[in-house]
Design a protein around this motif. Structure first.
Motif, PDB file in Angstrom:
ATOM      1  N   SER A 150       0.861  -1.203   0.000  1.00 55.55           N
ATOM      2  CA  SER A 150       0.000   0.000   0.000  1.00 55.55           C
ATOM      3  C   SER A 150       0.885   1.238   0.000  1.00 55.55           C
ATOM      4  O   SER A 150       1.654   1.453   0.938  1.00 55.55           O
ATOM      5  CB  SER A 150      -0.870   0.001   1.290  1.00 55.55           C
ATOM      6  N   LEU A 151       0.815   2.004  -1.041  1.00 56.37           N
ATOM      7  CA  LEU A 151       1.610   3.240  -1.145  1.00 56.37           C
ATOM      8  C   LEU A 151       0.811   4.201  -2.004  1.00 56.37           C
ATOM      9  O   LEU A 151       0.370   3.832  -3.104  1.00 56.37           O
ATOM     10  CB  LEU A 151       2.957   2.922  -1.819  1.00 56.37           C
ATOM     11  N   TYR A 152       0.577   5.422  -1.497  1.00 53.35           N
ATOM     12  CA  TYR A 152      -0.179   6.396  -2.306  1.00 53.35           C
ATOM     13  C   TYR A 152       0.812   7.292  -3.061  1.00 53.35           C
ATOM     14  O   TYR A 152       1.754   7.820  -2.487  1.00 53.35           O
ATOM     15  CB  TYR A 152      -1.065   7.269  -1.403  1.00 53.35           C
ATOM     16  N   MET A 153       0.596   7.420  -4.362  1.00 49.39           N
ATOM     17  CA  MET A 153       1.449   8.312  -5.159  1.00 49.39           C
ATOM     18  C   MET A 153       0.573   9.439  -5.720  1.00 49.39           C
ATOM     19  O   MET A 153      -0.389   9.149  -6.433  1.00 49.39           O
ATOM     20  CB  MET A 153       2.032   7.526  -6.347  1.00 49.39           C
ATOM     21  N   GLY A 154       0.869  10.660  -5.365  1.00 51.50           N
ATOM     22  CA  GLY A 154       0.168  11.815  -5.952  1.00 51.50           C
ATOM     23  C   GLY A 154       0.945  12.248  -7.191  1.00 51.50           C
ATOM     24  O   GLY A 154       1.956  12.952  -7.069  1.00 51.50           O
ATOM     25  N   LEU A 155       0.500  11.763  -8.365  1.00 51.31           N
ATOM     26  CA  LEU A 155       1.229  12.078  -9.620  1.00 51.31           C
ATOM     27  C   LEU A 155       0.685  13.389 -10.152  1.00 51.31           C
ATOM     28  O   LEU A 155      -0.449  13.440 -10.630  1.00 51.31           O
ATOM     29  CB  LEU A 155       0.962  10.968 -10.653  1.00 51.31           C
ATOM     30  N   VAL A 156       1.481  14.458 -10.080  1.00 47.89           N
ATOM     31  CA  VAL A 156       1.023  15.714 -10.705  1.00 47.89           C
ATOM     32  C   VAL A 156       1.468  15.646 -12.163  1.00 47.89           C
ATOM     33  O   VAL A 156       2.649  15.461 -12.447  1.00 47.89           O
ATOM     34  CB  VAL A 156       1.664  16.932  -9.992  1.00 47.89           C
ATOM     35  N   THR A 157       0.527  15.748 -13.081  1.00 43.50           N
ATOM     36  CA  THR A 157       0.874  15.498 -14.486  1.00 43.50           C
ATOM     37  C   THR A 157       0.194  16.535 -15.367  1.00 43.50           C
ATOM     38  O   THR A 157      -0.782  17.178 -14.972  1.00 43.50           O
ATOM     39  CB  THR A 157       0.404  14.095 -14.907  1.00 43.50           C
ATOM     40  N   THR A 158       0.732  16.674 -16.553  1.00 45.35           N
ATOM     41  CA  THR A 158       0.081  17.553 -17.557  1.00 45.35           C
ATOM     42  C   THR A 158      -0.616  16.667 -18.578  1.00 45.35           C
ATOM     43  O   THR A 158      -0.823  17.067 -19.694  1.00 45.35           O
ATOM     44  CB  THR A 158       1.154  18.356 -18.308  1.00 45.35           C
ATOM     45  N   GLY A 159      -0.958  15.460 -18.215  1.00 44.30           N
ATOM     46  CA  GLY A 159      -1.635  14.592 -19.179  1.00 44.30           C
ATOM     47  C   GLY A 159      -0.883  13.286 -19.339  1.00 44.30           C
ATOM     48  O   GLY A 159      -1.472  12.220 -19.310  1.00 44.30           O
ATOM     49  N   GLU A 160       0.421  13.340 -19.491  1.00 48.09           N
ATOM     50  CA  GLU A 160       1.162  12.084 -19.608  1.00 48.09           C
ATOM     51  C   GLU A 160       2.483  12.195 -18.852  1.00 48.09           C
ATOM     52  O   GLU A 160       2.833  11.345 -18.068  1.00 48.09           O
ATOM     53  CB  GLU A 160       1.440  11.810 -21.096  1.00 48.09           C
ATOM     54  N   GLU A 161       3.167  13.301 -19.043  1.00 50.29           N
ATOM     55  CA  GLU A 161       4.470  13.442 -18.401  1.00 50.29           C
ATOM     56  C   GLU A 161       4.268  13.754 -16.921  1.00 50.29           C
ATOM     57  O   GLU A 161       3.339  14.474 -16.545  1.00 50.29           O
ATOM     58  CB  GLU A 161       5.226  14.593 -19.086  1.00 50.29           C
ATOM     59  N   VAL A 162       5.121  13.173 -16.089  1.00 53.35           N
ATOM     60  CA  VAL A 162       4.966  13.378 -14.635  1.00 53.35           C
ATOM     61  C   VAL A 162       5.712  14.661 -14.258  1.00 53.35           C
ATOM     62  O   VAL A 162       6.920  14.746 -14.421  1.00 53.35           O
ATOM     63  CB  VAL A 162       5.566  12.162 -13.871  1.00 53.35           C
ATOM     64  N   LEU A 163       4.970  15.657 -13.799  1.00 59.85           N
ATOM     65  CA  LEU A 163       5.599  16.925 -13.381  1.00 59.85           C
ATOM     66  C   LEU A 163       6.187  16.778 -11.988  1.00 59.85           C
ATOM     67  O   LEU A 163       7.292  17.221 -11.714  1.00 59.85           O
ATOM     68  CB  LEU A 163       4.532  18.029 -13.328  1.00 59.85           C
ATOM     69  N   ASP A 164       5.389  16.196 -11.102  1.00 50.78           N
ATOM     70  CA  ASP A 164       5.837  16.110  -9.714  1.00 50.78           C
ATOM     71  C   ASP A 164       5.196  14.860  -9.114  1.00 50.78           C
ATOM     72  O   ASP A 164       4.228  14.326  -9.658  1.00 50.78           O
ATOM     73  CB  ASP A 164       5.349  17.377  -8.958  1.00 50.78           C
ATOM     74  N   LEU A 165       5.768  14.419  -8.033  1.00 50.71           N
ATOM     75  CA  LEU A 165       5.224  13.183  -7.433  1.00 50.71           C
ATOM     76  C   LEU A 165       5.476  13.246  -5.949  1.00 50.71           C
ATOM     77  O   LEU A 165       6.564  13.659  -5.522  1.00 50.71           O
ATOM     78  CB  LEU A 165       5.959  11.986  -8.040  1.00 50.71           C
ATOM     79  N   TYR A 166       4.464  12.934  -5.163  1.00 46.63           N
ATOM     80  CA  TYR A 166       4.748  12.841  -3.721  1.00 46.63           C
ATOM     81  C   TYR A 166       4.140  11.529  -3.207  1.00 46.63           C
ATOM     82  O   TYR A 166       3.193  10.996  -3.812  1.00 46.63           O
ATOM     83  CB  TYR A 166       4.206  14.066  -2.971  1.00 46.63           C
ATOM     84  N   LEU A 167       4.737  11.016  -2.172  1.00 52.55           N
ATOM     85  CA  LEU A 167       4.387   9.659  -1.712  1.00 52.55           C
ATOM     86  C   LEU A 167       3.817   9.712  -0.294  1.00 52.55           C
ATOM     87  O   LEU A 167       4.249  10.532   0.519  1.00 52.55           O
ATOM     88  CB  LEU A 167       5.661   8.789  -1.691  1.00 52.55           C
ATOM     89  N   PHE A 168       2.832   8.891  -0.016  1.00 56.61           N
ATOM     90  CA  PHE A 168       2.318   8.694   1.360  1.00 56.61           C
ATOM     91  C   PHE A 168       2.612   7.256   1.755  1.00 56.61           C
ATOM     92  O   PHE A 168       2.055   6.325   1.200  1.00 56.61           O
ATOM     93  CB  PHE A 168       0.792   8.898   1.402  1.00 56.61           C
ATOM     94  N   HIS A 169       3.533   7.148   2.729  1.00 59.90           N
ATOM     95  CA  HIS A 169       3.861   5.783   3.204  1.00 59.90           C
ATOM     96  C   HIS A 169       3.072   5.445   4.473  1.00 59.90           C
ATOM     97  O   HIS A 169       3.139   4.327   4.963  1.00 59.90           O
ATOM     98  CB  HIS A 169       5.366   5.709   3.546  1.00 59.90           C
ATOM     99  N   TRP A 170       2.366   6.495   5.021  1.00 58.37           N
ATOM    100  CA  TRP A 170       1.883   6.312   6.395  1.00 58.37           C
ATOM    101  C   TRP A 170       0.788   5.243   6.541  1.00 58.37           C
ATOM    102  O   TRP A 170       0.395   4.904   7.642  1.00 58.37           O
ATOM    103  CB  TRP A 170       1.354   7.653   6.942  1.00 58.37           C
ATOM    104  N   HIS A 171       0.303   4.720   5.400  1.00 58.19           N
ATOM    105  CA  HIS A 171      -0.678   3.629   5.567  1.00 58.19           C
ATOM    106  C   HIS A 171      -0.044   2.421   6.264  1.00 58.19           C
ATOM    107  O   HIS A 171      -0.767   1.569   6.777  1.00 58.19           O
ATOM    108  CB  HIS A 171      -1.199   3.170   4.190  1.00 58.19           C
ATOM    109  N   LYS A 172       1.311   2.328   6.240  1.00 56.28           N
ATOM    110  CA  LYS A 172       1.949   1.112   6.753  1.00 56.28           C
ATOM    111  C   LYS A 172       2.812   1.394   7.976  1.00 56.28           C
ATOM    112  O   LYS A 172       3.636   0.563   8.363  1.00 56.28           O
ATOM    113  CB  LYS A 172       2.834   0.491   5.663  1.00 56.28           C
ATOM    114  N   HIS A 173       2.606   2.556   8.623  1.00 56.49           N
ATOM    115  CA  HIS A 173       3.458   2.874   9.785  1.00 56.49           C
ATOM    116  C   HIS A 173       2.920   2.148  11.027  1.00 56.49           C
ATOM    117  O   HIS A 173       1.829   2.489  11.528  1.00 56.49           O
ATOM    118  CB  HIS A 173       3.463   4.383  10.014  1.00 56.49           C
ATOM    119  N   ARG A 174       3.627   1.148  11.491  1.00 60.70           N
ATOM    120  CA  ARG A 174       3.148   0.372  12.661  1.00 60.70           C
ATOM    121  C   ARG A 174       3.808   0.862  13.939  1.00 60.70           C
ATOM    122  O   ARG A 174       3.532   0.316  15.016  1.00 60.70           O
ATOM    123  CB  ARG A 174       3.483  -1.117  12.444  1.00 60.70           C
ATOM    124  N   GLY A 175       4.733   1.851  13.855  1.00 57.87           N
ATOM    125  CA  GLY A 175       5.356   2.398  15.066  1.00 57.87           C
ATOM    126  C   GLY A 175       6.194   1.351  15.778  1.00 57.87           C
ATOM    127  O   GLY A 175       6.037   1.154  16.999  1.00 57.87           O
TER     128      GLY A 175
END
Lengths: 486, 672, 110, 164
Positions: A150-175
């Motif tokens: 489980s990993l969320y990727m926020g792909l900021v795109t102009t249609g096909e090319e990836v402009l920016d990308l940020y990741l959310f790993h916190w779905h799997k943080h068990r501490g």
């Protein structure tokens, strides 16, 4: 602590020390906070690779007491954000910090300080990332291809090319680090192994080394060789998995099947050798829990590696596959150094770094592992590094087999601190342990390699890639989300 | 019957003049309603009149003499013009129904409605003018009134500049038109259009060519041919919805009428290169029009560029017709004229509809930016259905009217092989191919223009809270009905246009409309055939079958409504959908050489530490024509003005000297 | 590269499970089986402490084995000597969570 | 009391009947250590090839009949897990895979539920750390009613087996 220098400085000197170390060319490895004697002590771990030593800089930290370390040492950004999330220490200035382990909507609980409000069911996601103008954020994940973490990727795109990308790993943080506080070291080992299962041997060896260093003992010689055998077996099957995933993402299903056949045979070698397909339960405090079944390895391993070698050679001759990997997800050498990358990802970007050779613990001096380095920095270079490492790992396993055996050394129960490390299939893995009077775990800091390497995934994705390249880059990086999120 | 038509036209014109006068009372609700009603009725009368003339225009031109104000103000009921009159009437009717709910009573409406009504009247006079002077006077007044229409929201930024651009280019075009008429009048010795048409054959080739080219570019300014089109995407967004509907639905057509007038009547039987030039410019306008349309985020600018594209299609058909006629294939020539006229009618209908719908969207949400709309189908259901009909029409999808007219044009152009010389045949088919490319891009453009604002989820609060209460539906609804009627009832419409084509080109074209079979054949039986009516019925049946299967086999079990699957993220926001620019990304990448885009990207993650944060991406297409054609011309004119400035020294004696010099020069010229 | 030839040359490697059980599965980690007669309370206490995955606990005079928590690491087997064997079972799926909780009566003396 | 058992039995038969033939599986990782994921991926490798048993992985929960949940049910992933389950049309099954999901490795605390039961109703439990691909296949076949459970009969007490 042998192989490690400890320096204690005041918080005011922190900025100059970090700047000085930067010029000196020391490699930033880790930064973490520990609640100690009423306050919080921050520890920066630097790798002095050419002197084969680690430098641990200890300094008391106060909230907003020091300028942002990431301004001087960009590699330290992730750890700086994690420092705030876990112990509530923020750098001065108003530079925003990102959420690393906690979901953006959870209020800050500073778990390591004993705080811990039940993170309510997330109502509304306010990511640090609002997209304006004509690009848009393409939400990808957290539920993705069957059998991927489980990993969320926020792909900021102009249609096909990836402009920016940020990741959310916190779905799997068990501490895990918070959970380890106050446990007995043996119970801790069980949890450490299951933090990042695909680097179980490396992480548990780093943890055991840390406790052995704290106790001032050395594992018996046969156990050291067994540790090398287990570590290298783990490297081989992980790299086989990366080849299989690369084929899956480039769509070469027969290639994927061939690689998966080799992978299954390797897992069965692990089972025959250590009684567990993923080499759980090999490392023990002060040595190893069991020796390898030498004849089973000699009989099965060469055949399995042969299978993998043939599959890889066929792949490297398939233009459709190689073209997809060339110049895909390129991490230039300079970025790799700036972000402090480790493991095959760094070695594929011309950084000659390997903890087995640069920071050898007992057994590695004689093994003298050969380090494969490429300068392409793209998915193909990473695959070549991994393939070369499989050959080298097989040599090491067969060479260390005769000397390998079971056995542990008793570790005196008592207070102490220790830094352990190991070269996991994904790169240098650190573990720092401090034990209290009763020999229980006061603070355990686990820094698997994915914590350092996921940063480069954003840069690699931003280097003029399109949607379909993202899974290929992820497969070529082959970092685990569990290793990052702990 | 012709007299009945003439009476209807006069009544219509009178109603419009009355509306203009009443408009000044439009400060309160009642005045506004009355004005709108008058102009709507006027529209209805003119539409009926136009249709009658088209139907009974039996080839002869009927000149009805009127009082001799300045010379004889002769009116002419020419079947070719009748098609445009019908469109004018229909557009006026729709606008009349649209105005009450769109405009608020007040000072603005009090000046705007009269201007609009007078613009209708002036257009009508242009179409029925029998005499060149009447034509030119009416043309100029139409331009001026349209300028006033565009100036409705003069306080808003940019409206003044856009209106001025419209006027400036309109005047430039007018100058060329006057020159063209001057040449023809002097060469044929008469100002009467019918006279010119009769004697134009005797005019020397050089003058005829000059007159045609001047007319082509003069009317091209008003029609929006590519090099001359830059006022269109500026004026349409500036004008209110019904203003831009009038501009696009009618004013552009007057430009086409002018070109058709010169090409098919005043200078009938011109050389082939006239047709090739028109077809070339038409194809260029079509392709560039849709390409630039795909890059627009503003709904009205998109529709404006799409108008340029459709005008390009019409002119390609006209040009093709002229080429075929010049090479003796008069049947296909007449057929292509018929197809072009049918496309004029269709475009007049669905483009007006789409502009009115764009007005409704702007009225309901306060914005025309597609990237801040979305999910309007839930908020404005009726308007969405109506604009869907318009979108399917303009995207040339069966069973709507756009499909029929584009099919006719394609069938005509693809018969290029019937022409003797291969080069010309190939050029015609190439023009056909460029129309095919335009057709494909148009479908993508209109899928975007309907999909992004109407479907999906709202991308802004304004879109989420839009409401249909009080939005005008009658006008667009009527046009939607006409769209479907023209599509399904195409054979009927073609019989009317068949008469017009015969009256204009004088050939009994072979496209016998097999009324019993309701089929249409493109001038030659051995090429293609197709029946719009049966196709519509067939499509309905084909659509009904799966629907029935679904209804029959629908699982009876408990229904559970669950949000769309979004990968399991917490809140799937409207901003996580494709925007207008990203939807058209394949075109932007493919035609990058043409667009030469500049883009501006700010992202927090450029920070060396790799901090993730806000991203802002802006993208701008390079306006080639403004930059490389108009700006140099403007600079040249300004430079010339500087050079000439010393003459105006402000010294009276020097001015007297100039007068003396001119007299001497004139005397010298006169004596030799 | 004719990949399908490579595939064909490899032949069929697929297991025949569930009709037959492959030989290699004997080495798979599996939960412990007990000789309740040899199971003394002291031994049971030491077994519970040795199990880090919390699969063993003492309830009254029974040793409770929670198969759901057991990872099959074999520490208890190595510690238990005669009293504890490898069960060799790995097909432990069940519809009922309680069915995975086995209760072993303590039989041995002392 | 016994009619309740009868109803449960009928429901069980009905579900088994429905899933008798082919079955589409959606997987969800609620906080695993990536090893259960690796075993799941191997199910589609030539060695185990779940396609021969009519089982298919599918990315879209809309087409899925069975949800395979791995990991220790991290609270932050609750929303995603519930959304995934909700997106799967009835009749559906939920299978918890691995010791983490069955409550073995991680006890409940502020960040982790510790058991998948606390988040979604679980139909079949597959123990193991990790359960081998064959154990997974066995679990899936038990879930679809094509194999009988073995663990009910086992007592893990050699003396009782010796006596029985």
């Amino acid at each position: 602590m042998d192989g490690t220098l400890v320096a204690r400085i005041a918080e005011t000197e922190l900025e100059s020390v970090v700047a000085g170390l930067g010029e000196h060319g020391a490699r930033f490895a880790d930064l973490f906070g520990t609640p100690e004697d009423g306050g919080v002590t921050g520890r920066l771990v630097y790798g002095l690779d050419d002197e084969q030593r680690y430098l641990v800089v200890e300094t008391p930290l106060a909230d907003r007491g020091h300028p942002p370390i990431s301004d001087l040492e960009p590699a330290a950004f992730v750890e700086e954000c994690e420092l705030f999330e876990q112990v509530g220490i923020r750098p001065s200035g108003d530079r925003p910090l990102n959420r690393i382990l906690m979901p953006p909507h959870a209020e800050h609980a500073f778990p390591l300080l004993g705080g811990g409000s039940r993170s309510a069911v997330p109502r509304e996601l306010h990511a640090p990332h609002h997209v304006r103008g004509e690009a848009f954020e393409f939400p990808f994940g957290p539920v993705r291809v069957a059998g991927w973490e489980s990993l969320y990727m926020g792909l900021v795109t102009t249609g096909e090319e990836v402009l920016d990308l940020y990741l959310f790993h916190w779905h799997k943080h068990r501490g895990v680090e918070r959970r380890l506080q106050g446990l007995q070291p043996e119970r801790g080992l069980f949890l450490v192994e299951r933090t990042d299962g695909l680097s179980a041997v490396a992480l548990s060896l780093a943890y055991c080394r840390a406790i052995e260093v704290a106790g001032g003992v050395e594992p018996p010689r046969p156990a050291a060789s067994t540790r090398i055998v287990a570590l290298e077996l783990e490297r081989i099957y992980n790299h086989a998995q990366s080849v299989a995933l690369l084929c899956q993402t480039t769509g070469l299903s027969v290639g994927q099947a061939q690689a998966e056949i080799a992978l299954e045979q390797l897992l069965r070698v692990n089972l025959a050798a250590f009684g567990h397909r993923y080499l759980f339960g090999v490392a023990a405090l002060g040595g190893v829990r069991r020796g390898p079944e030498a004849d089973a390895i000699r009989r099965l391993l060469p055949a399995a590696v042969d299978e993998l070698r043939r599959a890889v050679q066929a792949l490297l001759r398939t233009n459709s596959h190689v073209d997809r990997l060339e110049a895909c997800g390129t991490v230039p050498g300079e970025t790799a150094r700036r972000l402090g990358l480790v493991g095959p990802v760094a070695r594929a970007s011309a950084i000659d770094l390997d903890a087995r050779r640069d920071h050898p613990w007992p057994g590695w001096h004689e093994a003298a592992p050969e380090v494969a380095v490429r300068d392409g920095g793209d998915a193909l270079a990473r695959m070549e590094v991994m393939v070369a490492e499989v050959e080298e790992a097989q040599r090491l396993v067969l060479e260390q087999l005769p000397a390998a055996g079971a056995g542990t050394v008793d570790i005196p129960r008592g207070p102490g601190t220790g830094l352990g490390w190991a070269e996991s299939p994904r790169g240098e893995t650190l573990a720092y342990v401090s034990l209290d009077e009763g020999g229980r775990l006061a603070r355990v800091r686990l820094r698997p390699a994915p914590v350092r390497n996921w940063r480069a995934f954003d840069d690699a994705a931003r280097a003029r890639n399109v949607f379909t390249d993202i899974p290929i880059i992820e497969a070529s990086f082959w970092q685990t989300v569990a290793g990052f999120a702990r | 019957m012709i007299h009945a038509a003439a009476v209807l036209l006069v009544v219509g014109g009178g109603l419009w003049l009355g509306a203009a006068l009443l408009g000044t009372l439009a400060r309160e609700r009642a005045g506004l309603l009355v004005t709108a009603g008058a102009s709507a009725l006027g529209g209805a009368a003119v539409a009926a009149g136009g249709t009658l003339v088209a139907v009974h225009g039996s080839g002869a031109v009927h000149t009805v003499g009127a009082g001799n104000l300045v010379g004889t103000v002769t009116l002419r009921l020419d079947p070719l013009a009748a098609v445009f009159v019908a469109v004018l009437g229909l557009v006026a009717l729709a606008l009349g129904l649209y105005v009450p709910r769109y405009h608020e009573p007040g000072a603005g409406s009090a000046y705007y409605l009269p201007a609009l009504a007078l613009a209708f009247f002036a257009s009508l006079v242009v179409l029925v003018a029998g005499n060149a002077v009447v034509f030119l006077v009416a043309w100029e007044s139409m331009t001026l009134f349209s300028y006033l229409v565009v100036l409705r929201h003069h306080r808003r930024p940019g409206v003044g500049r856009a209106a001025f651009l419209f006027l400036a280019l309109g005047e430039a075009g007018f100058a060329l038109i006057v020159a063209a008429f001057a040449i023809l009048a002097t060469q044929t010795g008469t100002l009467d259009l019918a006279g010119i048409a009769a004697r134009s054959g005797a005019v020397s080739a050089g003058w005829r060519d000059a007159a045609f080219v001047l007319a082509l570019f003069g009317f091209g300014f008003k029609a929006g041919l590519v090099p001359l089109h830059i006022w269109l995407p500026e004026a349409h967004p500036a004008a209110p919805a019904d203003g831009s509907a009038f501009l696009s639905g009618l004013v552009l057509k007057l430009g086409v009428f002018g070109i058709a007038l010169f090409g098919f009547e005043l200078e009938r039987g011109g050389p082939a290169w006239w047709g090739l030039l028109t077809m070339g410019l038409g194809a260029l306008s079509a392709v560039l029009g849709i390409l630039y349309a795909l890059m627009e985020r503003d709904l009205k600018r998109f529709l404006a560029y799409s108008s340029i594209e459709n005008i390009g299609v019409i002119l390609t058909a006209l040009g093709g017709g002229m080429v075929f006629s010049a090479y003796g294939q008069r049947a296909i020539g007449a057929f292509l004229l018929l197809a072009a006229l049918y496309h004029v009618v269709n475009h007049g209908v669905y483009k007006t509809l789409l502009f009115l719908e764009a007005g409704v969207v702007e009225h309901a949400t306060g914005t025309r930016d597609m990237d801040r709309l979305g999910g309007l189908i839930h908020r404005l259901p009726a308007s969405s259905v109506i604009s869907l009909v318009g979108t399917l029409g303009i995207a040339a999808l069966p069973p709507f009217n756009g499909f029929v007219s584009e099919w006719l044009i394609f069938q005509g152009l693809f018969q290029g092989f019937r022409i003797g010389s291969n080069l010309i045949g190939i050029l015609i088919v190439v023009a056909g191919a460029s129309l095919a490319l335009t057709g494909g891009l148009a479908i993508m453009g209109f899928a975007r223009a309907f999909g992004i604002p109407f479907l999906g989820m709202p991308r802004s609060r304004a879109a989420a809270e839009a409401s249909e209460r009080g939005q005008p539906l009658a006008g667009p609804g009527l046009l939607a009905a006409v769209c479907v009627a023209l599509g399904v009832g195409a054979p009927l419409a073609l019989t009317v246009l068949d008469r017009v084509a015969r009256a204009t080109s004088g050939i009994e074209i072979h496209s016998r409309l097999l009324l019993p079979q309701l089929t249409v054949i493109p001038a030659h039986t051995d090429f293609a055939a197709f029946s719009p009516t049966y196709l519509a019925v067939f499509l309905l049946c084909v659509a009904a079958v799966p629907l029935l299967i679904y209804l029959a086999g629908r699982p009876r079990g408990a229904r559970r409504v669950v949000p769309v699957w979004d990968g399991g993220i917490l809140d799937f926001r409207g901003t996580m959908q494709y925007t207008a620019t990203t939807y058209a990304n394949p075109t932007r990448v493919t035609f990058e050489a043409l667009y030469r885009p500049e883009f501006h990207l700010e992202r927090a993650s450029d920070d060396p530490a790799g901090r993730s944060g806000p991203v802002h991406y802006r993208f701008q297409v390079l306006p080639i024509f403004e930059r490389f054609l108009y700006r140099p011309v403007v600079r040249a004119v300004e430079w010339l003005a500087d050079v000439v400035r010393p003459i105006q020294s402000g010294d009276v004696n020097l001015y007297l000297l100039y007068v003396l010099l001119v007299v001497i020069v004139a005397y010298l010229i006169y004596t030799y | 590269m004719l990949w399908f030839l490579r595939g064909l040359r490899k032949g069929v490697v697929t297991t025949r499970y569930p009709r037959e059980r492959d030989a290699w599965t004997d080495g798979l980690p599996s939960p412990p089986a007990f000789r309740s007669d040899l199971l003394t309370p002291t031994l049971a206490g030491r077994l519970v402490d040795a199990c880090h995955s919390g699969a063993l606990r003492l309830e009254g005079d029974e040793l409770v084995l929670d198969l759901g928590s057991c990872g099959g690491c074999g520490d208890c087997v190595r510690l238990g000597g005669e009293a504890v064997y490898r069960s060799g079972e790995f097909e432990l799926a069940s519809r009922d969570r309680e069915a995975l909780v086995k209760r072993i009566p303590l039989g041995g003396a002392g | 009391m016994n009619d309740e058992l009868r109803l449960a039995g009928e429901l069980r038969e009905r579900i088994d009947g429905l899933f008798g033939r082919s079955l589409h599986i959606r997987t969800f990782d609620s906080g695993s250590c990536a090893v259960c994921e690796s075993e799941l991926r191997l199910l589609s490798s030539p060695y185990y090839d779940l396609h021969r048993l009519g089982l298919f992985f599918t990315p879209a929960p809309r087409h899925a009949d069975l949800l395979l949940v791995t990991g220790a049910a991290v609270r932050a992933a609750d929303a995603a897990l519930r959304k995934t389950l909700e997106a799967i049309p009835e009749p559906r099954l939920v299978v918890a895979v691995g010791a983490c999901a069955l409550g073995g490795v991680f006890e409940e605390d502020e960040l982790v539920h510790g058991r998948v039961d606390d988040v979604v109703p679980v139909d079949v439990y597959i123990p193991g750390c990790p359960p081998s691909p064959l154990a997974l296949l066995h679990g899936l076949l038990v879930a679809t009613g094509r194999l009988e459970e073995k663990v009910q009969a086992l007592s893990f007490d050699l003396r009782r087996e010796a006596v029985a």
